[in-house]
Write a protein that holds these residues in place. Structure first.
Motif, PDB file in Angstrom:
ATOM      1  N   THR A  40      34.231   6.388   0.003  1.00 57.26           N
ATOM      2  CA  THR A  40      33.114   5.558  -0.407  1.00 57.26           C
ATOM      3  C   THR A  40      32.255   5.202   0.797  1.00 57.26           C
ATOM      4  OG1 THR A  40      32.501   3.628  -1.747  1.00 57.26           O
ATOM      5  CG2 THR A  40      34.339   3.341  -0.188  1.00 57.26           C
ATOM      6  N   SER A  41      31.255   4.370   0.567  1.00 56.93           N
ATOM      7  CA  SER A  41      30.329   3.994   1.637  1.00 56.93           C
ATOM      8  C   SER A  41      29.895   2.546   1.450  1.00 56.93           C
ATOM      9  CB  SER A  41      29.095   4.899   1.612  1.00 56.93           C
ATOM     10  OG  SER A  41      28.330   4.662   0.431  1.00 56.93           O
ATOM     11  N   LEU A  42      29.327   1.988   2.503  1.00 54.54           N
ATOM     12  CA  LEU A  42      28.811   0.623   2.421  1.00 54.54           C
ATOM     13  C   LEU A  42      27.734   0.526   1.350  1.00 54.54           C
ATOM     14  CD1 LEU A  42      28.867  -2.234   3.626  1.00 54.54           C
ATOM     15  CD2 LEU A  42      27.141  -1.480   5.282  1.00 54.54           C
ATOM     16  N   ARG A  43      26.872   1.534   1.272  1.00 53.00           N
ATOM     17  CA  ARG A  43      25.806   1.530   0.269  1.00 53.00           C
ATOM     18  C   ARG A  43      26.369   1.414  -1.133  1.00 53.00           C
ATOM     19  NH1 ARG A  43      20.614   0.608   0.589  1.00 53.00           N
ATOM     20  NH2 ARG A  43      20.304   2.140   2.253  1.00 53.00           N
ATOM     21  N   ARG A  44      27.481   2.099  -1.399  1.00 51.38           N
ATOM     22  CA  ARG A  44      28.070   2.088  -2.741  1.00 51.38           C
ATOM     23  C   ARG A  44      28.811   0.801  -3.050  1.00 51.38           C
ATOM     24  NH1 ARG A  44      30.615   8.078  -4.149  1.00 51.38           N
ATOM     25  NH2 ARG A  44      28.664   9.263  -3.962  1.00 51.38           N
ATOM     26  N   GLU A  45      29.286   0.116  -2.019  1.00 44.62           N
ATOM     27  CA  GLU A  45      30.194  -1.005  -2.244  1.00 44.62           C
ATOM     28  C   GLU A  45      29.531  -2.376  -2.173  1.00 44.62           C
ATOM     29  OE1 GLU A  45      33.168  -0.677  -3.318  1.00 44.62           O
ATOM     30  OE2 GLU A  45      33.374   1.491  -3.042  1.00 44.62           O
ATOM     31  N   THR A  46      28.282  -2.457  -1.732  1.00 42.91           N
ATOM     32  CA  THR A  46      27.645  -3.764  -1.599  1.00 42.91           C
ATOM     33  C   THR A  46      26.385  -3.846  -2.439  1.00 42.91           C
ATOM     34  OG1 THR A  46      26.788  -5.402  -0.041  1.00 42.91           O
ATOM     35  CG2 THR A  46      26.263  -3.094   0.419  1.00 42.91           C
ATOM     36  N   ASP A  47      26.105  -5.053  -2.902  1.00 37.90           N
ATOM     37  CA  ASP A  47      24.846  -5.325  -3.590  1.00 37.90           C
ATOM     38  C   ASP A  47      23.799  -5.842  -2.605  1.00 37.90           C
ATOM     39  OD1 ASP A  47      25.862  -4.631  -6.116  1.00 37.90           O
ATOM     40  OD2 ASP A  47      26.728  -6.629  -6.382  1.00 37.90           O
ATOM     41  N   ALA A  48      24.243  -6.080  -1.374  1.00 40.46           N
ATOM     42  CA  ALA A  48      23.333  -6.622  -0.371  1.00 40.46           C
ATOM     43  C   ALA A  48      22.333  -5.554   0.083  1.00 40.46           C
ATOM     44  CB  ALA A  48      24.116  -7.135   0.831  1.00 40.46           C
ATOM     45  N   GLN A  49      21.150  -6.009   0.457  1.00 44.66           N
ATOM     46  CA  GLN A  49      20.162  -5.094   1.023  1.00 44.66           C
ATOM     47  C   GLN A  49      20.569  -4.770   2.450  1.00 44.66           C
ATOM     48  OE1 GLN A  49      16.139  -6.411   0.649  1.00 44.66           O
ATOM     49  NE2 GLN A  49      15.288  -4.725   1.844  1.00 44.66           N
ATOM     50  N   LEU A  50      20.651  -3.486   2.773  1.00 44.70           N
ATOM     51  CA  LEU A  50      21.109  -3.086   4.098  1.00 44.70           C
ATOM     52  C   LEU A  50      19.941  -3.091   5.089  1.00 44.70           C
ATOM     53  CD1 LEU A  50      23.529  -0.119   3.300  1.00 44.70           C
ATOM     54  CD2 LEU A  50      24.040  -2.553   3.547  1.00 44.70           C
ATOM     55  N   PRO A  51      20.200  -3.557   6.308  1.00 45.45           N
ATOM     56  CA  PRO A  51      19.179  -3.484   7.351  1.00 45.45           C
ATOM     57  C   PRO A  51      19.097  -2.062   7.902  1.00 45.45           C
ATOM     58  CG  PRO A  51      21.191  -4.362   8.271  1.00 45.45           C
ATOM     59  CD  PRO A  51      21.436  -4.162   6.792  1.00 45.45           C
ATOM     60  N   SER A  52      18.354  -1.865   8.969  1.00 52.77           N
ATOM     61  CA  SER A  52      18.272  -0.546   9.591  1.00 52.77           C
ATOM     62  C   SER A  52      19.648  -0.131  10.100  1.00 52.77           C
ATOM     63  CB  SER A  52      17.284  -0.571  10.748  1.00 52.77           C
ATOM     64  OG  SER A  52      17.799  -1.346  11.818  1.00 52.77           O
ATOM     65  N   GLU A  53      19.841   1.179  10.247  1.00 49.03           N
ATOM     66  CA  GLU A  53      21.134   1.659  10.742  1.00 49.03           C
ATOM     67  C   GLU A  53      21.368   1.233  12.187  1.00 49.03           C
ATOM     68  OE1 GLU A  53      21.985   5.735   9.884  1.00 49.03           O
ATOM     69  OE2 GLU A  53      21.778   5.427   7.724  1.00 49.03           O
ATOM     70  N   GLU A  54      20.314   1.056  12.945  1.00 50.78           N
ATOM     71  CA  GLU A  54      20.475   0.558  14.312  1.00 50.78           C
ATOM     72  C   GLU A  54      21.099  -0.832  14.301  1.00 50.78           C
ATOM     73  OE1 GLU A  54      17.921  -0.309  18.406  1.00 50.78           O
ATOM     74  OE2 GLU A  54      16.891   0.375  16.606  1.00 50.78           O
ATOM     75  N   VAL A  55      20.646  -1.693  13.385  1.00 49.95           N
ATOM     76  CA  VAL A  55      21.233  -3.031  13.263  1.00 49.95           C
ATOM     77  C   VAL A  55      22.684  -2.939  12.829  1.00 49.95           C
ATOM     78  CG1 VAL A  55      21.147  -5.179  11.923  1.00 49.95           C
ATOM     79  CG2 VAL A  55      19.035  -4.200  12.844  1.00 49.95           C
ATOM     80  N   ILE A  56      22.984  -2.045  11.892  1.00 49.90           N
ATOM     81  CA  ILE A  56      24.360  -1.876  11.425  1.00 49.90           C
ATOM     82  C   ILE A  56      25.274  -1.449  12.564  1.00 49.90           C
ATOM     83  CG2 ILE A  56      25.840  -0.394   9.993  1.00 49.90           C
ATOM     84  CD1 ILE A  56      23.712  -0.604   7.812  1.00 49.90           C
ATOM     85  N   HIS A  57      24.835  -0.492  13.363  1.00 44.85           N
ATOM     86  CA  HIS A  57      25.617  -0.082  14.538  1.00 44.85           C
ATOM     87  C   HIS A  57      25.868  -1.274  15.443  1.00 44.85           C
ATOM     88  CE1 HIS A  57      25.790   4.476  14.676  1.00 44.85           C
ATOM     89  NE2 HIS A  57      25.054   4.258  13.597  1.00 44.85           N
ATOM     90  N   GLU A  58      24.842  -2.074  15.692  1.00 48.88           N
ATOM     91  CA  GLU A  58      24.977  -3.227  16.577  1.00 48.88           C
ATOM     92  C   GLU A  58      25.965  -4.245  16.012  1.00 48.88           C
ATOM     93  OE1 GLU A  58      20.969  -4.578  16.900  1.00 48.88           O
ATOM     94  OE2 GLU A  58      20.391  -3.040  18.367  1.00 48.88           O
ATOM     95  N   GLN A  59      25.917  -4.461  14.705  1.00 50.63           N
ATOM     96  CA  GLN A  59      26.846  -5.403  14.078  1.00 50.63           C
ATOM     97  C   GLN A  59      28.284  -4.916  14.175  1.00 50.63           C
ATOM     98  OE1 GLN A  59      25.061  -5.504  10.184  1.00 50.63           O
ATOM     99  NE2 GLN A  59      23.979  -7.423  10.576  1.00 50.63           N
ATOM    100  N   LEU A  60      28.495  -3.621  13.987  1.00 50.52           N
ATOM    101  CA  LEU A  60      29.842  -3.066  14.082  1.00 50.52           C
ATOM    102  C   LEU A  60      30.367  -3.175  15.510  1.00 50.52           C
ATOM    103  CD1 LEU A  60      32.215  -1.646  12.742  1.00 50.52           C
ATOM    104  CD2 LEU A  60      31.024   0.536  13.052  1.00 50.52           C
ATOM    105  N   VAL A  61      29.503  -2.909  16.481  1.00 44.49           N
ATOM    106  CA  VAL A  61      29.894  -3.065  17.887  1.00 44.49           C
ATOM    107  C   VAL A  61      30.266  -4.517  18.178  1.00 44.49           C
ATOM    108  CG1 VAL A  61      29.039  -3.031  20.256  1.00 44.49           C
ATOM    109  CG2 VAL A  61      28.604  -1.085  18.745  1.00 44.49           C
ATOM    110  N   THR A  62      29.484  -5.456  17.662  1.00 37.57           N
ATOM    111  CA  THR A  62      29.768  -6.878  17.871  1.00 37.57           C
ATOM    112  C   THR A  62      31.122  -7.262  17.290  1.00 37.57           C
ATOM    113  OG1 THR A  62      27.420  -7.453  17.888  1.00 37.57           O
ATOM    114  CG2 THR A  62      28.955  -9.222  17.372  1.00 37.57           C
ATOM    115  N   CYS A  63      31.427  -6.754  16.100  1.00 40.17           N
ATOM    116  CA  CYS A  63      32.724  -7.038  15.486  1.00 40.17           C
ATOM    117  C   CYS A  63      33.859  -6.475  16.326  1.00 40.17           C
ATOM    118  CB  CYS A  63      32.778  -6.464  14.070  1.00 40.17           C
ATOM    119  SG  CYS A  63      31.733  -7.332  12.878  1.00 40.17           S
ATOM    120  N   LEU A  64      33.693  -5.260  16.837  1.00 41.29           N
ATOM    121  CA  LEU A  64      34.731  -4.665  17.683  1.00 41.29           C
ATOM    122  C   LEU A  64      34.927  -5.470  18.959  1.00 41.29           C
ATOM    123  CD1 LEU A  64      35.496  -0.972  18.373  1.00 41.29           C
ATOM    124  CD2 LEU A  64      35.147  -2.492  20.316  1.00 41.29           C
ATOM    125  N   ALA A  65      33.834  -5.859  19.596  1.00 40.65           N
ATOM    126  CA  ALA A  65      33.937  -6.630  20.844  1.00 40.65           C
ATOM    127  C   ALA A  65      34.653  -7.962  20.612  1.00 40.65           C
ATOM    128  CB  ALA A  65      32.548  -6.865  21.428  1.00 40.65           C
TER     129      ALA A  65
END
Length: 236
Positions: free
Chosen positions: A186-211
């Protein structure tokens, strides 16, 4: 008192898979010699299938000769895990970390990668979970949203995780993803009703969570990919 730890993050955009392997090998050597800090590569790949060191070719369901017709490549690696797909609209993180410096063993490292993706998923109201020992990665119910395949050499990590933002799911039909035949991807697009930001923002958020999960005190983001990619040209 614990010494503050810094994570250096390189935003590389789309990178050819073989180039990323060569870059990781170089950075692992540099990290072993303590010439660079813990480093994270944030990127995407063109459509690519990769096999782990177990060489489970039977889980590729399309003749290798036909891969070109669907615009994909196949590469063999020394990471753990089974066959997987990398492609556009997928967030890929390759940590080059010293496990000794952060006090992690191999299992706790993989579990921390899983927690990073679980925490990120929660930002969009998606309740994800870690897999068991036979199903490493991150799942939403019985649907896999994030894959993990790592290599550890002398305590230094490479390869890493791939989180599905909104990839072309047709590519997964040509493999048994991670060797698990009875589960969906599956994918984030399929699993959320939220509007997704740009993929650059998504990458940054994932990096922040990892850090955060790895308890880094400082994250230094490098914006110019040519700087780090040029170290490969210097070796040629």
């Amino acid at each position: 008192m614990r010494t503050p730890r810094t994570l250096e993050v390189w935003k590389l955009g789309t990178v050819n898979y073989l180039k990323s392997l060569k870059l990781q090998d170089k950075l692992v050597s540099e990290r072993k010699a303590n010439r660079i800090p813990d480093t994270l590569l944030s990127l995407q790949h063109p459509p690519t299938y990769t096999l782990g060191k177990r060489r489970t070719d039977h889980n590729l369901l399309i003749p290798e000769a036909e891969l070109k017709s669907i615009g994909a490549e196949l590469h063999y690696t020394q990471r753990g895990g089974d066959i997987t797909f990398h492609g556009p609209h997928q967030a890929i993180l390759y940590p080059i970390l010293s496990l000794r410096s952060i006090g992690f063993g191999a299992r706790s490292y993989v579990e921390a990668l899983e927690r990073s993706m679980i925490e990120f998923s929660s930002l969009y109201g998606v309740k994800a979970r870690a897999g068991n020992k036979c199903e490493t990665g991150v799942w939403v119910g019985d649907r896999k949203i994030g894959a993990i395949g790592v290599r550890i050499s002398s305590g230094i990590t490479c390869h890493g995780l791939a989180f599905n933002i909104d990839p072309d799911m047709k590519y997964f039909e040509h493999i048994v993803p991670c060797g698990i035949a009875d589960k969906e991807v599956t994918s984030l697009r399929r699993e959320t009703d939220a509007q997704l930001p740009s993929e650059e923002v998504i990458h940054e958020q994932l990096v922040t969570c990892l850090a955060k999960v790895f308890s880094y005190d400082d994250v230094v983001v490098k914006e110019d990919p040519s700087v780090i990619l040029n170290i490969l040209e210097d070796d040629d």
